[in-house]
Motif scaffolding. Sequence first.
Motif, PDB file in Angstrom:
ATOM      1  N   GLU A 274       0.816  -1.216   0.000  1.00 53.19           N
ATOM      2  CA  GLU A 274       0.000   0.000   0.000  1.00 53.19           C
ATOM      3  C   GLU A 274       0.847   1.263   0.000  1.00 53.19           C
ATOM      4  OE1 GLU A 274      -1.910   1.247   3.861  1.00 53.19           O
ATOM      5  OE2 GLU A 274      -1.437  -0.849   4.385  1.00 53.19           O
ATOM      6  N   PHE A 275       2.168   1.104   0.137  1.00 47.24           N
ATOM      7  CA  PHE A 275       3.068   2.253   0.162  1.00 47.24           C
ATOM      8  C   PHE A 275       4.017   2.304  -1.034  1.00 47.24           C
ATOM      9  CE2 PHE A 275       2.025   1.166   4.560  1.00 47.24           C
ATOM     10  CZ  PHE A 275       1.493   2.376   4.992  1.00 47.24           C
ATOM     11  N   PHE A 276       4.478   1.157  -1.519  1.00 45.37           N
ATOM     12  CA  PHE A 276       5.403   1.094  -2.645  1.00 45.37           C
ATOM     13  C   PHE A 276       5.584  -0.359  -3.052  1.00 45.37           C
ATOM     14  CE2 PHE A 276       7.561   2.768   1.257  1.00 45.37           C
ATOM     15  CZ  PHE A 276       7.742   1.547   1.881  1.00 45.37           C
ATOM     16  N   LEU A 277       6.166  -0.561  -4.228  1.00 42.46           N
ATOM     17  CA  LEU A 277       6.390  -1.890  -4.790  1.00 42.46           C
ATOM     18  C   LEU A 277       7.836  -1.990  -5.253  1.00 42.46           C
ATOM     19  CD1 LEU A 277       3.192  -1.892  -7.036  1.00 42.46           C
ATOM     20  CD2 LEU A 277       3.448  -3.196  -4.914  1.00 42.46           C
ATOM     21  N   ALA A 278       8.416  -3.187  -5.150  1.00 40.34           N
ATOM     22  CA  ALA A 278       9.786  -3.377  -5.622  1.00 40.34           C
ATOM     23  C   ALA A 278      10.006  -4.825  -6.033  1.00 40.34           C
ATOM     24  CB  ALA A 278      10.796  -2.979  -4.552  1.00 40.34           C
ATOM     25  N   ASP A 279      10.671  -5.008  -7.162  1.00 40.67           N
ATOM     26  CA  ASP A 279      11.047  -6.324  -7.659  1.00 40.67           C
ATOM     27  C   ASP A 279      12.521  -6.304  -8.042  1.00 40.67           C
ATOM     28  OD1 ASP A 279       8.335  -7.452  -7.723  1.00 40.67           O
ATOM     29  OD2 ASP A 279       8.006  -6.086  -9.400  1.00 40.67           O
ATOM     30  N   ARG A 280      13.151  -7.465  -7.961  1.00 39.36           N
ATOM     31  CA  ARG A 280      14.481  -7.640  -8.546  1.00 39.36           C
ATOM     32  C   ARG A 280      14.292  -8.315  -9.893  1.00 39.36           C
ATOM     33  NH1 ARG A 280      16.903 -10.212  -4.587  1.00 39.36           N
ATOM     34  NH2 ARG A 280      16.691 -12.313  -5.448  1.00 39.36           N
ATOM     35  N   LEU A 281      14.798  -7.703 -10.948  1.00 35.20           N
ATOM     36  CA  LEU A 281      14.610  -8.197 -12.302  1.00 35.20           C
ATOM     37  C   LEU A 281      15.923  -8.759 -12.834  1.00 35.20           C
ATOM     38  CD1 LEU A 281      12.565  -5.180 -13.743  1.00 35.20           C
ATOM     39  CD2 LEU A 281      11.710  -7.203 -12.530  1.00 35.20           C
ATOM     40  N   HIS A 282      15.816  -9.846 -13.603  1.00 34.16           N
ATOM     41  CA  HIS A 282      16.985 -10.496 -14.175  1.00 34.16           C
ATOM     42  C   HIS A 282      16.746 -10.727 -15.667  1.00 34.16           C
ATOM     43  CE1 HIS A 282      18.519 -11.626 -10.114  1.00 34.16           C
ATOM     44  NE2 HIS A 282      17.234 -11.713  -9.832  1.00 34.16           N
ATOM     45  N   GLY A 283      17.712 -10.327 -16.485  1.00 31.07           N
ATOM     46  CA  GLY A 283      17.656 -10.650 -17.902  1.00 31.07           C
ATOM     47  C   GLY A 283      16.544  -9.933 -18.636  1.00 31.07           C
ATOM     48  N   SER A 284      15.852 -10.652 -19.492  1.00 32.12           N
ATOM     49  CA  SER A 284      14.827 -10.065 -20.362  1.00 32.12           C
ATOM     50  C   SER A 284      13.478 -10.061 -19.646  1.00 32.12           C
ATOM     51  CB  SER A 284      14.730 -10.853 -21.671  1.00 32.12           C
ATOM     52  OG  SER A 284      15.954 -10.800 -22.374  1.00 32.12           O
ATOM     53  N   VAL A 285      12.938  -8.871 -19.420  1.00 35.89           N
ATOM     54  CA  VAL A 285      11.681  -8.698 -18.692  1.00 35.89           C
ATOM     55  C   VAL A 285      10.925  -7.516 -19.304  1.00 35.89           C
ATOM     56  CG1 VAL A 285      10.597  -8.361 -16.436  1.00 35.89           C
ATOM     57  CG2 VAL A 285      12.850  -9.407 -16.566  1.00 35.89           C
ATOM     58  N   ASP A 332      22.293  -8.998 -19.938  1.00 37.25           N
ATOM     59  CA  ASP A 332      22.732  -9.670 -18.718  1.00 37.25           C
ATOM     60  C   ASP A 332      22.681  -8.659 -17.578  1.00 37.25           C
ATOM     61  OD1 ASP A 332      23.782 -11.408 -16.889  1.00 37.25           O
ATOM     62  OD2 ASP A 332      25.855 -11.179 -17.574  1.00 37.25           O
ATOM     63  N   LEU A 333      21.480  -8.411 -17.080  1.00 38.78           N
ATOM     64  CA  LEU A 333      21.220  -7.341 -16.124  1.00 38.78           C
ATOM     65  C   LEU A 333      20.619  -7.877 -14.833  1.00 38.78           C
ATOM     66  CD1 LEU A 333      19.456  -4.769 -18.475  1.00 38.78           C
ATOM     67  CD2 LEU A 333      21.502  -4.245 -17.152  1.00 38.78           C
ATOM     68  N   THR A 334      20.982  -7.242 -13.727  1.00 40.18           N
ATOM     69  CA  THR A 334      20.242  -7.394 -12.472  1.00 40.18           C
ATOM     70  C   THR A 334      19.832  -5.996 -12.033  1.00 40.18           C
ATOM     71  OG1 THR A 334      21.513  -9.345 -11.823  1.00 40.18           O
ATOM     72  CG2 THR A 334      20.288  -8.200 -10.102  1.00 40.18           C
ATOM     73  N   VAL A 335      18.524  -5.796 -11.883  1.00 42.18           N
ATOM     74  CA  VAL A 335      17.971  -4.460 -11.668  1.00 42.18           C
ATOM     75  C   VAL A 335      16.961  -4.498 -10.530  1.00 42.18           C
ATOM     76  CG1 VAL A 335      16.578  -2.620 -12.726  1.00 42.18           C
ATOM     77  CG2 VAL A 335      18.266  -3.847 -14.103  1.00 42.18           C
ATOM     78  N   VAL A 336      16.973  -3.485  -9.667  1.00 44.04           N
ATOM     79  CA  VAL A 336      15.872  -3.274  -8.725  1.00 44.04           C
ATOM     80  C   VAL A 336      14.902  -2.291  -9.356  1.00 44.04           C
ATOM     81  CG1 VAL A 336      15.190  -2.391  -6.465  1.00 44.04           C
ATOM     82  CG2 VAL A 336      17.267  -3.769  -6.680  1.00 44.04           C
TER      83      VAL A 336
END
Length: 344
Positions: A274-285, A332-336
């Motif tokens: 209800e305040f914010f959202l966060a994911d760790r993303l890898h590769g093609s998304v 070849d990425l790792t992203v928040v």
Amino acid sequence: MISSVPRPVVLPANQPRQFYRGGSAIAELRGVGDDRDSDDRDWGPEDWVASTTTRFGQQEAGLSRLPDGSLLRDAVRAAPQEWLGAEHVADFGDSTALLVKLLDAGQRLPVHCHPSDAFAQQHLGSRFGKTEAWIVVGTSGANPVVYLGFREDVAPEAVAHWVRTQDSSALLGSLNEIPVRAGDTVHVPAGTPHAIGAGVFIVELQQPTDFSVTLEWQGFLADAESAFLGMDRETALRTVNRSGFGDSALASLVKHTAEQSGPRVPLLAEEAAEFFLADRLHGSVELEPSFGVLVVLDGSGRLTAQGESLGLRRGQTVVVPHSAGAPALDGDLTVVHCRPPKKP
């Protein structure tokens, strides 16, 4: 002239001066190393990313600038639906409803807490209080820890005495001490007394304010007046949640995600949504349409939106407007990926 059709853009660093030391982990992530003056590294422990929020009591300090030198805040105000989307504007107006930071604690932070929405509305004239969450992205030292919530219920008289006498040992000793490593995340509800230990490097999501009630100010701030947001001490201490946080409460707030893999890993506790959202993303998304902030933790690749491609590499931070549609990450990425809340 501010463009009416915003696009994803890599942001320059934005490190307003703070009262505590740190910043070397931010410099290392960004790859600037010894190119920066050591004083800047020592006193730049926070990088405010895509910030439309000022430091408390300041006119511009804390605000992010776009590469052309204009303020992101002004760009959003000029074209809120393009930056934020119609549904977001209907809920939050031209506020991004989000502040993202890189925070590198070169020393232990003082014990402090933040007001709730209701308290902020009544006493600080703000729609938003300051609930926050920490995504641990690195640690150093022998014992990286954070402190979260009282271990047991504490009487108001005890809290008032500890603050009045600046009994740091009692304040810190009353809190839950939690060892952390990269991949751990911690949700910090408003009112929760907390501190971040030396050597902990985080991506922090929070509501878009700079409201902190500093319970342990001696040795950190110049005087008690700056500890209480201009309020008297009795009023300020009403922000403190004095309830004890047992194992079940902590388990609902702390997640361990280091071993989780896949294109998209949700990072935060359920009640953070209800305040914010966060994911760790890898590769093609593919990302859904939303205002958002990307922090590239590792690797290199590209972000493609509306037919235009933006090269990405480790250490970059990117603001993504709603008008970018459904951007695609490749490489070849790792992203928040950080986003404001969605109303149910």
